[in-house]
Design a protein around this motif. Structure first.
Motif, PDB file in Angstrom:
ATOM      1  N   GLU A 278       0.853  -1.519  -0.101  1.00  0.00           N
ATOM      2  CA  GLU A 278      -0.029   0.385   0.125  1.00  0.00           C
ATOM      3  C   GLU A 278       1.087   0.972   0.365  1.00  0.00           C
ATOM      4  O   GLU A 278       1.998   1.378   0.519  1.00  0.00           O
ATOM      5  CB  GLU A 278      -1.152   0.334   0.789  1.00  0.00           C
ATOM      6  CG  GLU A 278      -2.089  -1.422   1.430  1.00  0.00           C
ATOM      7  CD  GLU A 278      -2.626  -0.967   2.396  1.00  0.00           C
ATOM      8  OE1 GLU A 278      -3.711   0.188   3.309  1.00  0.00           O
ATOM      9  OE2 GLU A 278      -2.386  -2.231   4.019  1.00  0.00           O
ATOM     10  N   GLU A 279       0.137   2.569  -0.414  1.00  0.00           N
ATOM     11  CA  GLU A 279       0.965   3.074  -0.613  1.00  0.00           C
ATOM     12  C   GLU A 279       0.091   4.557   0.046  1.00  0.00           C
ATOM     13  O   GLU A 279      -1.471   4.507  -0.655  1.00  0.00           O
ATOM     14  CB  GLU A 279       2.273   4.206  -2.048  1.00  0.00           C
ATOM     15  CG  GLU A 279       2.374   3.599  -2.155  1.00  0.00           C
ATOM     16  CD  GLU A 279       3.573   3.546  -3.581  1.00  0.00           C
ATOM     17  OE1 GLU A 279       3.158   4.546  -4.326  1.00  0.00           O
ATOM     18  OE2 GLU A 279       4.078   3.471  -3.957  1.00  0.00           O
ATOM     19  N   GLY A 280       0.002   5.567   0.588  1.00  0.00           N
ATOM     20  CA  GLY A 280      -0.698   7.064   0.584  1.00  0.00           C
ATOM     21  C   GLY A 280      -1.292   6.782   1.871  1.00  0.00           C
ATOM     22  O   GLY A 280      -1.181   5.568   2.613  1.00  0.00           O
ATOM     23  N   ALA A 281      -2.595   7.222   1.804  1.00  0.00           N
ATOM     24  CA  ALA A 281      -3.040   7.200   3.661  1.00  0.00           C
ATOM     25  C   ALA A 281      -4.587   8.174   2.930  1.00  0.00           C
ATOM     26  O   ALA A 281      -5.260   8.836   2.018  1.00  0.00           O
ATOM     27  CB  ALA A 281      -2.669   8.112   4.559  1.00  0.00           C
ATOM     28  N   GLY A 282      -5.582   7.547   3.289  1.00  0.00           N
ATOM     29  CA  GLY A 282      -7.274   7.811   3.484  1.00  0.00           C
ATOM     30  C   GLY A 282      -7.529   7.352   2.138  1.00  0.00           C
ATOM     31  O   GLY A 282      -7.393   6.163   1.430  1.00  0.00           O
ATOM     32  N   LYS A 283      -8.601   8.122   1.807  1.00  0.00           N
ATOM     33  CA  LYS A 283      -8.635   7.964   0.585  1.00  0.00           C
ATOM     34  C   LYS A 283      -7.836   7.726  -1.375  1.00  0.00           C
ATOM     35  O   LYS A 283      -8.177   7.592  -1.499  1.00  0.00           O
ATOM     36  CB  LYS A 283     -10.140   9.536   0.241  1.00  0.00           C
ATOM     37  CG  LYS A 283     -11.421   8.595   0.494  1.00  0.00           C
ATOM     38  CD  LYS A 283     -12.627  10.218   0.150  1.00  0.00           C
ATOM     39  CE  LYS A 283     -13.717   9.681   1.891  1.00  0.00           C
ATOM     40  NZ  LYS A 283     -14.303  11.261   0.874  1.00  0.00           N
ATOM     41  N   GLU A 284      -7.038   8.573  -0.686  1.00  0.00           N
ATOM     42  CA  GLU A 284      -5.609   8.012  -1.520  1.00  0.00           C
ATOM     43  C   GLU A 284      -4.446   6.996  -1.464  1.00  0.00           C
ATOM     44  O   GLU A 284      -4.120   6.992  -2.145  1.00  0.00           O
ATOM     45  CB  GLU A 284      -5.147   9.382  -1.929  1.00  0.00           C
ATOM     46  CG  GLU A 284      -6.149  10.609  -1.974  1.00  0.00           C
ATOM     47  CD  GLU A 284      -5.067  12.330  -2.047  1.00  0.00           C
ATOM     48  OE1 GLU A 284      -3.969  12.046  -1.746  1.00  0.00           O
ATOM     49  OE2 GLU A 284      -5.419  12.953  -2.293  1.00  0.00           O
ATOM     50  N   THR A 285      -5.374   6.477  -0.942  1.00  0.00           N
ATOM     51  CA  THR A 285      -4.453   4.907  -0.727  1.00  0.00           C
ATOM     52  C   THR A 285      -3.742   4.260  -1.964  1.00  0.00           C
ATOM     53  O   THR A 285      -5.400   3.912  -2.531  1.00  0.00           O
ATOM     54  CB  THR A 285      -4.697   4.501   0.368  1.00  0.00           C
ATOM     55  OG1 THR A 285      -4.767   5.299   1.838  1.00  0.00           O
ATOM     56  CG2 THR A 285      -3.526   3.009   0.669  1.00  0.00           C
ATOM     57  N   VAL A 286      -2.791   3.500  -2.624  1.00  0.00           N
ATOM     58  CA  VAL A 286      -2.875   3.150  -3.842  1.00  0.00           C
ATOM     59  C   VAL A 286      -2.360   1.257  -3.643  1.00  0.00           C
ATOM     60  O   VAL A 286      -1.517   1.753  -2.125  1.00  0.00           O
ATOM     61  CB  VAL A 286      -2.442   3.652  -4.851  1.00  0.00           C
ATOM     62  CG1 VAL A 286      -2.208   3.095  -5.860  1.00  0.00           C
ATOM     63  CG2 VAL A 286      -2.575   4.905  -5.071  1.00  0.00           C
TER      64      VAL A 286
ATOM     65  N   PRO B  20      -7.065   1.995  -7.373  1.00  0.00           N
ATOM     66  CA  PRO B  20      -6.720   2.538  -5.245  1.00  0.00           C
ATOM     67  C   PRO B  20      -7.105   1.366  -4.828  1.00  0.00           C
ATOM     68  O   PRO B  20      -7.780   0.103  -5.258  1.00  0.00           O
ATOM     69  CB  PRO B  20      -8.030   3.620  -5.966  1.00  0.00           C
ATOM     70  CG  PRO B  20      -9.133   3.058  -7.479  1.00  0.00           C
ATOM     71  CD  PRO B  20      -7.427   2.577  -8.002  1.00  0.00           C
ATOM     72  N   ALA B  21      -7.087   1.705  -3.799  1.00  0.00           N
ATOM     73  CA  ALA B  21      -6.972   0.688  -2.357  1.00  0.00           C
ATOM     74  C   ALA B  21      -8.471   0.916  -1.645  1.00  0.00           C
ATOM     75  O   ALA B  21      -8.469   1.874  -0.908  1.00  0.00           O
ATOM     76  CB  ALA B  21      -6.269   0.470  -0.896  1.00  0.00           C
ATOM     77  N   MET B  22      -9.613   0.163  -1.806  1.00  0.00           N
ATOM     78  CA  MET B  22     -11.553   0.755  -2.187  1.00  0.00           C
ATOM     79  C   MET B  22     -11.534  -1.138  -0.893  1.00  0.00           C
ATOM     80  O   MET B  22     -11.943  -1.435  -1.489  1.00  0.00           O
ATOM     81  CB  MET B  22     -12.193   0.769  -3.194  1.00  0.00           C
ATOM     82  CG  MET B  22     -11.361   1.756  -4.094  1.00  0.00           C
ATOM     83  SD  MET B  22     -12.558   1.998  -5.375  1.00  0.00           S
ATOM     84  CE  MET B  22     -12.254   0.790  -6.214  1.00  0.00           C
ATOM     85  N   PRO B  23     -11.459  -0.993   0.470  1.00  0.00           N
ATOM     86  CA  PRO B  23     -11.964  -2.099   1.071  1.00  0.00           C
ATOM     87  C   PRO B  23     -13.722  -1.587   1.278  1.00  0.00           C
ATOM     88  O   PRO B  23     -14.803  -0.465   0.420  1.00  0.00           O
ATOM     89  CB  PRO B  23     -12.247  -1.184   2.349  1.00  0.00           C
ATOM     90  CG  PRO B  23     -11.872   0.254   2.641  1.00  0.00           C
ATOM     91  CD  PRO B  23     -11.027   0.276   1.453  1.00  0.00           C
TER      92      PRO B  23
END
Length: 607
Positions: A521-529, A600-603
């Motif tokens: 994972e890279e970034g944080a919050g809604k901008e996590t990739v 994008p990391a989308m749970p």
């Protein structure tokens, strides 16, 4: 406009077209001649303007050159120098009397015979001198003047010219042009100054005779200050025009705007003091003699246009009369009268139309008779087509009923798995189990978005099948954090990358290979990739081919020769998530290859 013209009657079109043709032909001819005449006048003016301005420069150069030579002669005269030196080195009363008698005489002689000189003044730290012709302004302090400050603030240049000013040295307050000479006397430490003031009125008088050729004449000094001429002119714009002129030409052909008029500008530079001389000629006054020619052209255009319109009206009436009669016959046909005919005795274009019209009416009558028969035939054809469509729908239903239910495939693979396990055929059991999972996740009940855990399970099933097929040729590892397993993503993106690693990497290299699948994972919050990487220690990719593949992936293109699978995966990701996401490759030829997917990391659930 086009629709309006197309809807005009034929006669009106002829009138308009010929009228426009006559008008533009006459206008272009007249304006071309007018343009030629104006260009010829401008060219003649340019030649004359350069000559006149050269005469002004020669005259001013000659007059200023004479002043320069006379000033040098006075300052180097033996009697003048000795008298000045005696006084400055020993300023007693006797030497002062001699200086007050000799120096003014030289100054009067210097001014005599040159009407351009207004006055002269000499300043020394031991006193100042003039020729006693004009009343001195005793409040004038040379050391406080712009002349002295100019020499103190910047060095270089013994002779300096200054802008026009109201004379403060003498009490007459005339407008003068100062020129200051800095000089020294032999045997004396210190600088003396000779101020020569020129008459602005005399300079303007020298230019008066040239106004018959130019409308305006402007003289600027080196810094752009106006020496003579209209003070409200934009001298900065004139200086820009002179700098941008064509090399070797002193005529500036651009349009200089002043008081709502356009001017041709001629430029010269005075070598003696750097003055810039501009001669301006109004285009309106230069081309004023052509106004009569222009009015005559307009009158001729009007007469020719009226004659042309009259001729066109007569010709159009003769040409369109037969067409108008044909139009009336066509109106009768529109109302249902198929018995009309149009008779025309000549064999021109209208005669051809009349023959075609009569033939067409005959054919229409024949077609109307056959219409009844055709209607019955069409009814029979319609009934036949309806029957064919009915049979086609039945065939489609039968084909749909014959399709295999996916659940039948899952149940069959499960049965094979249990039978193989009971009989000890472990590899067959693993193959059938993995194939069942592979198809189950691939179909996913029609869903396009699945969890990362399901996607990893799908690619694991594929790798299990391939590891049994290739035995010890390769092994695989999967590294993922448990909290990433709930990430939602589009399905079937890792399996094509794993397949590429086997067929284009490990299979092309000697010895055992390994495939590693990892998630980071890279970034944080809604901008996590999330980055999904498929790494192998296979044959690698040559540098040029790697650059080509990455460039094609970046542009969203496809290259069937290099493999359709990876481009399909990249395009699906770009379409679903946007152009900021996608696939790229890293590789060391002969050692390893790494495919990296950025999504994008989308749970949770995803629309």
């Amino acid at each position: 406009m086009k629709k309006f013209f197309n809807n005009l009657r034929f006669r009106s079109k002829i009138i308009w077209l010929f009228g426009i043709m006559f008008f533009f032909t006459t206008a272009i001819s007249g304006l071309s001649y007018y343009r030629y005449a104006s260009n010829d006048i401008e060219e003649n003016f340019k030649v004359g303007a350069e000559d006149v301005l050269a005469q002004i420069v020669d005259t001013l150069g000659l007059r200023l050159g004479v002043i320069n030579q006379r000033a040098k002669g006075m300052l180097t005269n033996y009697t003048f120098v000795v008298t000045f030196s005696d006084y400055l080195n020993n300023p007693n009363d006797i030497n002062l009397v001699k200086a007050l008698g000799t120096i003014p005489d030289f100054m009067r002689d210097f001014e005599t015979g040159e009407g351009l000189i207004h006055s002269t003044y000499i300043y020394t730290d031991k006193g100042s001198f003039d020729n006693y012709v004009r009343m001195r302004n005793w409040e004038f302090d040379f050391k406080e003047s712009v002349f002295y400050k100019s020499y103190q603030e910047s060095g270089g240049g013994a002779i300096r010219w200054f802008p026009v000013w109201k004379d403060e040295i003498f009490q007459d307050n005339d407008q003068v042009i100062p020129c200051v000479w800095q000089f020294s006397v032999q045997g004396y430490v210190g600088m003396e100054y000779l101020v020569i003031q020129l008459k602005k009125t005399e300079l303007e008088r020298l230019l008066e005779g040239k106004y018959e050729f130019f409308d305006k004449i402007l003289i600027l000094d080196e810094t752009g200050n106006i020496m003579t001429g209209s003070p409200d002119m934009d001298q900065a714009e004139l200086m820009k025009l002179s700098e941008a002129r064509e090399e070797g030409s002193n005529v500036i052909t651009s349009d200089y705007q002043y008081e709502g008029d356009s001017y041709l500008v001629t430029y010269e530079r005075l070598k003696e003091n750097g003055w810039q001389i501009y001669g301006l000629k109004s285009r309106q006054s230069l081309l004023g003699s052509l106004n009569i020619l222009r009015n005559t052209i307009f009158e001729i255009m009007g007469v020719i246009f009226l004659i042309g319109v009259t001729v066109i009206l007569l010709l159009s009436h003769q040409m369109t009369d037969s067409l108008r009669r044909l139009e009336k016959r066509m109106s009768c046909v529109e109302k249902g009268d198929l018995g009309v005919r149009f008779f025309y005795p000549y064999k021109d274009e209208v005669g051809s139309l009349a023959k075609s019209f009569n033939y067409m009416i005959g054919e229409i009558q024949s077609l109307v008779r056959k219409q009844g028969e055709t209607i019955e035939e069409l009814k029979r054809e319609r009934d036949y087509v309806a029957e064919v469509q009915k049979q086609k729908r039945k065939a489609e239903l039968n084909a749909l009923q014959a399709q295999i239910n996916p659940h039948f495939l899952y149940n069959t693979l499960n049965a094979i798995t249990w039978q193989a396990a009971d009989q000890g055929a472990e590899e067959i059991s693993i193959l059938s189990n993995s194939l069942g999972k592979f198809f189950r996740i691939g179909l996913s009940k029609g869903a396009e978005v699945i969890s990362l855990g399901e996607e990893l399970e799908h690619v694991t099933s594929y790798l299990e099948i391939q590891s049994i097929r290739y035995h010890s040729r390769f092994s695989y590892e999967i590294h993922v954090n448990d909290r990433c397993l709930d990430f939602r993503m589009i399905k079937l993106v890792l399996q094509p990358l794993a397949e590429n690693s086997i067929y284009h990497g490990i299979k092309e290299k000697q010895g055992a290979g390994i495939i590693r699948i990892s998630v980071s994972e890279e970034g944080a919050g809604k901008e996590t990739v999330a980055e999904l990487a498929v790494w192998d220690n296979g044959a690698g990719i040559p540098e040029e081919k790697l650059a080509f593949i990455n460039e094609t992936l970046k542009k969203g293109g496809t290259d069937c020769e290099a493999g359709y699978g990876i481009y399909n995966v990249n395009e699906r990701i770009r379409l679903f998530y946007g152009k900021d996401y996608g696939l790229h490759y890293e590789s060391s030829f002969g050692h390893w290859t790494k495919a990296v997917l950025r999504i994008p990391a989308m749970p949770g659930e995803v629309e």
